[in-house]
Write a protein that holds these residues in place. Structure first.
Motif, PDB file in Angstrom:
ATOM      1  N   SER A   1       0.795  -1.076   0.037  1.00 20.79           N
ATOM      2  CA  SER A   1      -0.032  -0.193   0.076  1.00 20.79           C
ATOM      3  C   SER A   1       0.983   1.177   0.139  1.00 20.79           C
ATOM      4  CB  SER A   1      -0.746   0.064   1.189  1.00 20.79           C
ATOM      5  OG  SER A   1      -1.983  -1.102   1.122  1.00 20.79           O
ATOM      6  N   PRO A   2       1.979   1.304   0.787  1.00 18.34           N
ATOM      7  CA  PRO A   2       2.813   2.547   0.717  1.00 18.34           C
ATOM      8  C   PRO A   2       3.340   2.710  -0.738  1.00 18.34           C
ATOM      9  CG  PRO A   2       3.094   1.370   2.658  1.00 18.34           C
ATOM     10  CD  PRO A   2       2.303   0.682   1.935  1.00 18.34           C
ATOM     11  N   MET A   3       3.606   1.675  -1.242  1.00 23.58           N
ATOM     12  CA  MET A   3       4.329   1.904  -2.560  1.00 23.58           C
ATOM     13  C   MET A   3       3.186   2.447  -3.640  1.00 23.58           C
ATOM     14  SD  MET A   3       7.219   1.450  -2.535  1.00 23.58           S
ATOM     15  CE  MET A   3       7.256   2.059  -0.799  1.00 23.58           C
ATOM     16  N   LYS A   4       2.034   1.955  -3.580  1.00 26.33           N
ATOM     17  CA  LYS A   4       0.812   2.458  -4.424  1.00 26.33           C
ATOM     18  C   LYS A   4       0.589   3.827  -3.881  1.00 26.33           C
ATOM     19  CE  LYS A   4      -1.318  -1.838  -4.732  1.00 26.33           C
ATOM     20  NZ  LYS A   4      -1.962  -3.166  -4.068  1.00 26.33           N
ATOM     21  N   ARG A   5       0.879   4.306  -2.782  1.00 23.32           N
ATOM     22  CA  ARG A   5       0.647   5.696  -2.233  1.00 23.32           C
ATOM     23  C   ARG A   5       1.752   6.502  -2.917  1.00 23.32           C
ATOM     24  NH1 ARG A   5       1.138   5.287   3.027  1.00 23.32           N
ATOM     25  NH2 ARG A   5      -0.474   3.600   3.089  1.00 23.32           N
ATOM     26  N   VAL A   6       3.020   6.156  -2.992  1.00 22.97           N
ATOM     27  CA  VAL A   6       4.063   6.801  -3.648  1.00 22.97           C
ATOM     28  C   VAL A   6       3.864   7.080  -5.114  1.00 22.97           C
ATOM     29  CG1 VAL A   6       6.475   6.578  -4.391  1.00 22.97           C
ATOM     30  CG2 VAL A   6       5.917   6.184  -2.043  1.00 22.97           C
ATOM     31  N   LYS A   7       3.192   5.957  -5.893  1.00 19.25           N
ATOM     32  CA  LYS A   7       2.915   5.922  -7.267  1.00 19.25           C
ATOM     33  C   LYS A   7       1.747   6.908  -7.539  1.00 19.25           C
ATOM     34  CE  LYS A   7       0.810   2.657  -9.156  1.00 19.25           C
ATOM     35  NZ  LYS A   7       0.246   1.497  -9.795  1.00 19.25           N
ATOM     36  N   ASP A   8       0.654   6.880  -6.674  1.00 20.93           N
ATOM     37  CA  ASP A   8      -0.249   7.895  -6.943  1.00 20.93           C
ATOM     38  C   ASP A   8      -0.016   9.274  -6.669  1.00 20.93           C
ATOM     39  OD1 ASP A   8      -2.131   5.745  -7.287  1.00 20.93           O
ATOM     40  OD2 ASP A   8      -2.847   5.685  -5.404  1.00 20.93           O
ATOM     41  N   GLU A   9       0.792   9.597  -5.487  1.00 20.75           N
ATOM     42  CA  GLU A   9       1.406  10.932  -5.419  1.00 20.75           C
ATOM     43  C   GLU A   9       2.099  11.257  -6.490  1.00 20.75           C
ATOM     44  OE1 GLU A   9       3.372  11.019  -1.583  1.00 20.75           O
ATOM     45  OE2 GLU A   9       1.277  10.388  -0.580  1.00 20.75           O
ATOM     46  N   ALA A  10       3.089  10.666  -6.782  1.00 17.93           N
ATOM     47  CA  ALA A  10       3.928  11.132  -8.227  1.00 17.93           C
ATOM     48  C   ALA A  10       2.899  11.596  -9.143  1.00 17.93           C
ATOM     49  CB  ALA A  10       4.795  10.098  -8.097  1.00 17.93           C
ATOM     50  N   ARG A  11       2.072  10.649  -9.465  1.00 16.48           N
ATOM     51  CA  ARG A  11       1.109  10.940 -10.631  1.00 16.48           C
ATOM     52  C   ARG A  11       0.359  12.235 -10.392  1.00 16.48           C
ATOM     53  NH1 ARG A  11      -1.354   6.195 -11.323  1.00 16.48           N
ATOM     54  NH2 ARG A  11      -0.113   5.633 -13.203  1.00 16.48           N
ATOM     55  N   GLU A  12      -0.141  12.349  -9.259  1.00 16.55           N
ATOM     56  CA  GLU A  12      -0.626  13.942  -9.153  1.00 16.55           C
ATOM     57  C   GLU A  12       0.229  15.038  -9.202  1.00 16.55           C
ATOM     58  OE1 GLU A  12      -2.441  13.581  -5.245  1.00 16.55           O
ATOM     59  OE2 GLU A  12      -3.788  11.864  -5.817  1.00 16.55           O
ATOM     60  N   GLU A  13       1.572  14.892  -8.807  1.00 19.22           N
ATOM     61  CA  GLU A  13       2.197  15.900  -9.087  1.00 19.22           C
ATOM     62  C   GLU A  13       3.313  15.882 -10.169  1.00 19.22           C
ATOM     63  OE1 GLU A  13       4.791  15.535  -5.226  1.00 19.22           O
ATOM     64  OE2 GLU A  13       3.035  15.385  -3.857  1.00 19.22           O
ATOM     65  N   LYS A  14       2.904  14.957 -11.229  1.00 22.85           N
ATOM     66  CA  LYS A  14       3.485  15.040 -12.486  1.00 22.85           C
ATOM     67  C   LYS A  14       4.907  14.617 -12.432  1.00 22.85           C
ATOM     68  CE  LYS A  14      -0.005  16.958 -14.615  1.00 22.85           C
ATOM     69  NZ  LYS A  14      -1.283  16.532 -14.093  1.00 22.85           N
ATOM     70  N   ARG A  15       5.037  13.656 -11.575  1.00 22.96           N
ATOM     71  CA  ARG A  15       6.714  13.242 -11.335  1.00 22.96           C
ATOM     72  C   ARG A  15       6.825  11.721 -11.594  1.00 22.96           C
ATOM     73  NH1 ARG A  15       7.827  12.113  -6.465  1.00 22.96           N
ATOM     74  NH2 ARG A  15       5.985  12.689  -5.408  1.00 22.96           N
ATOM     75  N   LEU A  16       5.546  11.376 -12.356  1.00 19.79           N
ATOM     76  CA  LEU A  16       5.512   9.856 -12.805  1.00 19.79           C
ATOM     77  C   LEU A  16       6.148   9.556 -14.099  1.00 19.79           C
ATOM     78  CD1 LEU A  16       4.797   7.037 -11.755  1.00 19.79           C
ATOM     79  CD2 LEU A  16       2.471   7.555 -12.768  1.00 19.79           C
ATOM     80  N   ILE A  17       6.833   8.496 -14.217  1.00 20.63           N
ATOM     81  CA  ILE A  17       7.528   8.240 -15.735  1.00 20.63           C
ATOM     82  C   ILE A  17       7.269   6.633 -15.552  1.00 20.63           C
ATOM     83  CG2 ILE A  17       9.310   8.090 -17.158  1.00 20.63           C
ATOM     84  CD1 ILE A  17      10.835  10.158 -15.475  1.00 20.63           C
ATOM     85  N   ASP A  18       6.191   6.377 -16.642  1.00 19.37           N
ATOM     86  CA  ASP A  18       5.762   4.962 -16.852  1.00 19.37           C
ATOM     87  C   ASP A  18       6.542   4.481 -18.106  1.00 19.37           C
ATOM     88  OD1 ASP A  18       4.288   2.742 -17.332  1.00 19.37           O
ATOM     89  OD2 ASP A  18       2.364   3.372 -16.848  1.00 19.37           O
ATOM     90  N   VAL A  19       7.501   3.525 -17.741  1.00 16.35           N
ATOM     91  CA  VAL A  19       8.071   2.768 -18.821  1.00 16.35           C
ATOM     92  C   VAL A  19       7.713   1.321 -18.899  1.00 16.35           C
ATOM     93  CG1 VAL A  19       9.824   4.551 -19.146  1.00 16.35           C
ATOM     94  CG2 VAL A  19      10.160   2.389 -17.840  1.00 16.35           C
ATOM     95  N   THR A  20       6.368   1.237 -18.628  1.00 14.47           N
ATOM     96  CA  THR A  20       6.033  -0.210 -18.719  1.00 14.47           C
ATOM     97  C   THR A  20       5.556  -0.786 -20.131  1.00 14.47           C
ATOM     98  OG1 THR A  20       3.742   0.179 -17.897  1.00 14.47           O
ATOM     99  CG2 THR A  20       5.451  -0.224 -16.079  1.00 14.47           C
ATOM    100  N   HIS A  21       4.982  -0.064 -20.870  1.00 11.85           N
ATOM    101  CA  HIS A  21       4.631  -0.167 -22.262  1.00 11.85           C
ATOM    102  C   HIS A  21       3.338  -0.848 -21.977  1.00 11.85           C
ATOM    103  CE1 HIS A  21       7.685   1.000 -24.994  1.00 11.85           C
ATOM    104  NE2 HIS A  21       8.503   1.236 -23.678  1.00 11.85           N
ATOM    105  N   GLY A  22       2.362  -0.540 -21.114  1.00 13.33           N
ATOM    106  CA  GLY A  22       1.231  -1.257 -20.900  1.00 13.33           C
ATOM    107  C   GLY A  22       1.276  -2.528 -20.077  1.00 13.33           C
ATOM    108  N   ARG A  23       2.373  -2.947 -19.725  1.00 17.85           N
ATOM    109  CA  ARG A  23       2.286  -4.230 -18.989  1.00 17.85           C
ATOM    110  C   ARG A  23       2.397  -3.895 -17.367  1.00 17.85           C
ATOM    111  NH1 ARG A  23       5.383  -4.718 -23.308  1.00 17.85           N
ATOM    112  NH2 ARG A  23       5.360  -6.786 -24.513  1.00 17.85           N
ATOM    113  N   LYS A  24       2.064  -4.960 -16.668  1.00 20.97           N
ATOM    114  CA  LYS A  24       2.220  -4.744 -15.256  1.00 20.97           C
ATOM    115  C   LYS A  24       3.497  -4.307 -14.508  1.00 20.97           C
ATOM    116  CE  LYS A  24       1.336  -7.554 -10.937  1.00 20.97           C
ATOM    117  NZ  LYS A  24       1.110  -9.179 -10.519  1.00 20.97           N
ATOM    118  N   THR A  25       3.356  -3.251 -13.619  1.00 21.84           N
ATOM    119  CA  THR A  25       4.272  -2.650 -12.788  1.00 21.84           C
ATOM    120  C   THR A  25       5.031  -3.635 -12.068  1.00 21.84           C
ATOM    121  OG1 THR A  25       3.474  -0.587 -12.821  1.00 21.84           O
ATOM    122  CG2 THR A  25       4.996  -0.822 -11.258  1.00 21.84           C
ATOM    123  N   ARG A  26       6.269  -3.958 -12.096  1.00 21.18           N
ATOM    124  CA  ARG A  26       7.040  -4.996 -11.372  1.00 21.18           C
ATOM    125  C   ARG A  26       8.252  -4.437 -10.446  1.00 21.18           C
ATOM    126  NH1 ARG A  26       5.236 -10.044 -12.816  1.00 21.18           N
ATOM    127  NH2 ARG A  26       4.490 -10.105 -15.102  1.00 21.18           N
TER     128      ARG A  26
END
Length: 86
Positions: free
Chosen positions: A28-53
């Motif tokens: 859950s804390p990692m999900k929060r880190v991801k969500d906060e980064a997305r809200e603050e425009k600090r998230l870079i997604d290089v999964t190409h649509g695959r599951k985040t590992r």
């Protein structure tokens, strides 16, 4: 100083010296880190649509999502650091 490049999969890389942490995304804390980064425009997604590992945190506080297992990314990082030492 020579910059080492860490492969995050699918042709995506990051400067290894800028990596602060390589984390598994399951808690859950990692999900929060991801969500906060997305809200603050600090998230870079290089999964190409695959599951985040793996979640990679950088010095600039950017959060990078990778589809490569966290353990694999960590092993690549360790290999780069070992290579740098020799």
């Amino acid at each position: 100083m020579e910059q080492l490049i860490l492969n995050l999969g699918f042709g995506n890389t990051v400067v290894a010296q800028k990596v602060v942490a390589i984390l598994a995304p399951g808690s859950s804390p990692m999900k929060r880190v991801k969500d906060e980064a997305r809200e603050e425009k600090r998230l870079i997604d290089v999964t190409h649509g695959r599951k985040t590992r793996a979640i990679i945190i950088t010095e600039s506080n950017h959060v990078i999502l990778s589809a490569i297992q966290a353990e694999t990314v960590s092993n690549r990082f360790a290999s780069l650091m070992d290579e740098r030492q020799s």
